[in-house]
Design a protein around this motif. Structure first.
Motif, PDB file in Angstrom:
ATOM      1  N   THR A  30      84.838  64.870 117.236  1.00  0.00           N
ATOM      2  CA  THR A  30      85.034  65.973 118.238  1.00  0.00           C
ATOM      3  C   THR A  30      85.709  65.683 119.382  1.00  0.00           C
ATOM      4  O   THR A  30      85.719  66.457 120.307  1.00  0.00           O
ATOM      5  N   ASP A  31      86.427  64.579 119.464  1.00  0.00           N
ATOM      6  CA  ASP A  31      87.338  64.133 120.588  1.00  0.00           C
ATOM      7  C   ASP A  31      88.802  64.060 120.241  1.00  0.00           C
ATOM      8  O   ASP A  31      89.719  63.474 120.841  1.00  0.00           O
ATOM      9  N   ILE A  32      89.213  64.648 119.135  1.00  0.00           N
ATOM     10  CA  ILE A  32      90.718  64.798 118.647  1.00  0.00           C
ATOM     11  C   ILE A  32      91.507  65.449 119.624  1.00  0.00           C
ATOM     12  O   ILE A  32      91.348  66.416 119.945  1.00  0.00           O
ATOM     13  N   ASN A  33      92.542  64.566 119.896  1.00  0.00           N
ATOM     14  CA  ASN A  33      93.696  65.418 120.423  1.00  0.00           C
ATOM     15  C   ASN A  33      94.449  66.230 119.287  1.00  0.00           C
ATOM     16  O   ASN A  33      95.194  65.902 118.513  1.00  0.00           O
ATOM     17  N   LEU A  34      94.148  67.759 119.698  1.00  0.00           N
ATOM     18  CA  LEU A  34      94.626  68.602 118.415  1.00  0.00           C
ATOM     19  C   LEU A  34      95.967  68.567 118.371  1.00  0.00           C
ATOM     20  O   LEU A  34      96.643  68.787 117.212  1.00  0.00           O
ATOM     21  N   PRO A  35      97.040  68.613 119.438  1.00  0.00           N
ATOM     22  CA  PRO A  35      98.452  68.386 119.011  1.00  0.00           C
ATOM     23  C   PRO A  35      98.919  67.322 118.295  1.00  0.00           C
ATOM     24  O   PRO A  35      99.658  67.449 117.422  1.00  0.00           O
ATOM     25  N   ASP A  36      98.248  66.370 118.674  1.00  0.00           N
ATOM     26  CA  ASP A  36      98.474  64.774 117.730  1.00  0.00           C
ATOM     27  C   ASP A  36      98.143  65.230 116.174  1.00  0.00           C
ATOM     28  O   ASP A  36      98.892  64.738 115.534  1.00  0.00           O
ATOM     29  N   ALA A  37      96.950  65.459 116.124  1.00  0.00           N
ATOM     30  CA  ALA A  37      96.490  65.887 114.917  1.00  0.00           C
ATOM     31  C   ALA A  37      97.314  66.847 114.017  1.00  0.00           C
ATOM     32  O   ALA A  37      97.738  66.473 112.926  1.00  0.00           O
ATOM     33  N   GLU A  38      97.807  67.923 114.644  1.00  0.00           N
ATOM     34  CA  GLU A  38      98.582  68.629 113.965  1.00  0.00           C
ATOM     35  C   GLU A  38      99.906  68.136 113.431  1.00  0.00           C
ATOM     36  O   GLU A  38     100.566  68.423 112.441  1.00  0.00           O
ATOM     37  N   SER A  39     100.538  67.405 114.487  1.00  0.00           N
ATOM     38  CA  SER A  39     101.736  66.754 114.147  1.00  0.00           C
ATOM     39  C   SER A  39     101.777  65.721 113.135  1.00  0.00           C
ATOM     40  O   SER A  39     102.680  65.663 112.373  1.00  0.00           O
ATOM     41  N   TRP A  40     100.446  64.836 113.038  1.00  0.00           N
ATOM     42  CA  TRP A  40     100.184  64.109 111.707  1.00  0.00           C
ATOM     43  C   TRP A  40     100.326  64.703 110.649  1.00  0.00           C
ATOM     44  O   TRP A  40     100.666  64.361 109.652  1.00  0.00           O
ATOM     45  N   LEU A  41      99.395  65.849 110.742  1.00  0.00           N
ATOM     46  CA  LEU A  41      99.304  66.518 109.147  1.00  0.00           C
ATOM     47  C   LEU A  41     100.476  67.095 108.708  1.00  0.00           C
ATOM     48  O   LEU A  41     100.735  67.250 107.651  1.00  0.00           O
ATOM     49  N   ARG A  42     101.264  67.880 109.713  1.00  0.00           N
ATOM     50  CA  ARG A  42     102.500  68.230 109.244  1.00  0.00           C
ATOM     51  C   ARG A  42     103.417  67.211 108.868  1.00  0.00           C
ATOM     52  O   ARG A  42     104.233  67.312 107.873  1.00  0.00           O
ATOM     53  N   HIS A  43     103.155  66.092 109.279  1.00  0.00           N
ATOM     54  CA  HIS A  43     104.319  64.621 108.977  1.00  0.00           C
ATOM     55  C   HIS A  43     103.886  64.437 107.687  1.00  0.00           C
ATOM     56  O   HIS A  43     104.618  64.144 106.944  1.00  0.00           O
ATOM     57  N   LEU A  44     102.535  64.225 107.393  1.00  0.00           N
ATOM     58  CA  LEU A  44     102.139  63.900 105.962  1.00  0.00           C
ATOM     59  C   LEU A  44     102.767  64.869 104.959  1.00  0.00           C
ATOM     60  O   LEU A  44     102.826  64.664 103.686  1.00  0.00           O
ATOM     61  N   MET A  45     102.625  66.148 105.287  1.00  0.00           N
ATOM     62  CA  MET A  45     103.096  67.351 104.377  1.00  0.00           C
ATOM     63  C   MET A  45     104.464  67.199 104.246  1.00  0.00           C
ATOM     64  O   MET A  45     105.156  67.379 103.051  1.00  0.00           O
ATOM     65  N   GLU A  46     105.257  66.727 105.124  1.00  0.00           N
ATOM     66  CA  GLU A  46     106.783  66.705 104.968  1.00  0.00           C
ATOM     67  C   GLU A  46     107.053  65.417 104.120  1.00  0.00           C
ATOM     68  O   GLU A  46     107.891  65.527 103.160  1.00  0.00           O
ATOM     69  N   ILE A  47     106.316  64.509 104.391  1.00  0.00           N
ATOM     70  CA  ILE A  47     106.466  63.037 103.457  1.00  0.00           C
ATOM     71  C   ILE A  47     106.295  63.486 102.167  1.00  0.00           C
ATOM     72  O   ILE A  47     107.039  63.206 101.252  1.00  0.00           O
ATOM     73  N   ASN A  48     105.311  64.168 101.665  1.00  0.00           N
ATOM     74  CA  ASN A  48     104.649  64.496 100.358  1.00  0.00           C
ATOM     75  C   ASN A  48     105.673  65.496  99.713  1.00  0.00           C
ATOM     76  O   ASN A  48     106.016  65.402  98.485  1.00  0.00           O
ATOM     77  N   ARG A  49     106.415  66.467 100.444  1.00  0.00           N
ATOM     78  CA  ARG A  49     107.406  67.199  99.833  1.00  0.00           C
ATOM     79  C   ARG A  49     108.648  66.504  99.536  1.00  0.00           C
ATOM     80  O   ARG A  49     109.234  66.596  98.489  1.00  0.00           O
ATOM     81  N   GLN A  50     108.973  65.306 100.138  1.00  0.00           N
ATOM     82  CA  GLN A  50     110.200  64.585  99.849  1.00  0.00           C
ATOM     83  C   GLN A  50     109.679  63.464  98.650  1.00  0.00           C
ATOM     84  O   GLN A  50     110.785  63.417  98.017  1.00  0.00           O
ATOM     85  N   THR A  51     108.436  62.845  98.675  1.00  0.00           N
ATOM     86  CA  THR A  51     108.085  62.040  97.812  1.00  0.00           C
ATOM     87  C   THR A  51     107.346  62.580  96.533  1.00  0.00           C
ATOM     88  O   THR A  51     107.437  62.092  95.377  1.00  0.00           O
TER      89      THR A  51
END
Length: 332
Positions: free
Chosen positions: A250-271
């Motif tokens: 419940t103490d997540i930095n939301l901009p950081d979390a959003e950036s990380w999840l989008r990063h994972l999506m981009e990697i999965n699109r590539q791989t």
């Protein structure tokens, strides 16, 4: 004696309080072609006497002279099992009468699936509480392992041939289920029945209550290792964000979390490691839970959620979304 269809494997250690109810829930199954392998792991209470008091010939009672631990007993049971399938059972839970019938039928009809589970309903303070389910399909479950176990362990049924060839890993105790699913993930297909076929009891004596810190630590080790299948290198900061998302903090930095999840999506699109459609849906679902569970951003939370492209791929239940927006005082 012909081979039974199922070996129901139930370890028990000092489980006298709920053992009778657990045993009788198996003996009351509509499906009758099973052996019930009960392994008393060095109990010092009346567990052995209770398990031995039944005259049902399907019960096979094994007693260990000393407590060897859950992983040892599970692998001991796998080695002893004679059924085509091995169904897990805990000594404090209740299997509903059609559990084995439904699970055996599903496995017979889906020979590609090596492991499957079901939904469950919690028992807390002696009362039935909320229902819990996991995703159903193999791609969804393999993606879920990036964050958490994809089965409710006591609901699982596994092909005996697979279990005997691939027993439970002996390391990272108290997270043996998560460890096992990440080990089996590349080897077979997974599935879940969404229907509730087991009542799971929560109480203070469970390992999950007594060993919570070790469970968290071991889960992080397993999670980071499994994540390497998608992304070969992750920084300590990235892993910290990933663990916070997985643990529903419940103490997540939301901009950081959003950036990380989008990063994972981009990697999965590539791989192409995971199915892209299911992967995007799961990252979107994680983003929803990050926002729903975090209030420190105040009125901006709903705006942060809706402004992210992550919200495109998963739609929460309308009533939950309405409650979320009203909580943060954002006009509909």
């Amino acid at each position: 004696m012909p081979q039974p269809a199922v070996t129901v494997l139930m370890p028990v250690h000092n489980g006298e309080r709920y053992l009778k109810e657990a045993i009788e829930s198996i003996l009351a199954q509509n499906f009758v072609d099973f052996e019930f392998l009960v392994i008393d792991d060095g109990s010092t209470d009346r567990s052995h006497q209770i398990a031995g008091s039944y005259g049902d010939p399907r019960i096979v009672l094994v007693a260990n002279a000393e407590n060897r631990g859950t992983v040892h007993v599970l692998n001991q049971g796998i080695a002893l099992a004679s059924g085509r399938y091995i169904a897990r059972m805990d000594a404090d839970d209740i299997s509903l009468p059609d559990r084995l019938e439904r699970q055996v039928r599903f496995m017979d009809e889906h020979p590609e699936v090596g492991v499957s589970g079901t939904g469950m309903r919690l028992i807390k303070n002696g009362k039935l509480r909320n229902i819990r389910t996991h995703a159903a399909s193999d791609p969804e479950l393999k993606i879920q392992l990036l964050f958490s176990p994809c089965f409710f362990h006591p609901t699982v049924i596994i092909r005996a041939e697979l279990a005997k060839a691939q027993p439970y890993p002996g390391n990272l105790v108290y997270t043996q289920d998560y460890n096992y699913w990440t080990k089996l993930a590349p080897l077979t297909s997974f599935a879940n029945l969404r229907e509730v076929l087991l009542h799971f009891r929560e109480h203070e004596g469970q390992i999950s209550a007594r060993k919570a810190d070790m469970q968290v630590s071991n889960s992080r080790t397993l999670r980071a290792d499994y994540l390497k299948r998608l992304i070969s290198v992750a920084s300590d900061e990235q892993l910290a964000i990933h663990h916070a998302i997985a643990e529903n903090r419940t103490d997540i930095n939301l901009p950081d979390a959003e950036s990380w999840l989008r990063h994972l999506m981009e990697i999965n699109r590539q791989t192409g490691v995971f199915s892209n459609e299911e992967f995007e849906r799961e990252m979107s679902r994680r983003w929803w839970h990050c926002c729903k569970n975090n209030r420190k951003h105040g009125k901006k939370v709903a705006e942060l959620y809706a402004s992210s492209p992550l919200c495109r791929y998963y739609r929460p239940d309308f009533s939950k979304y309405l409650k979320f927006k009203l909580r943060h005082l954002i006009p509909l």
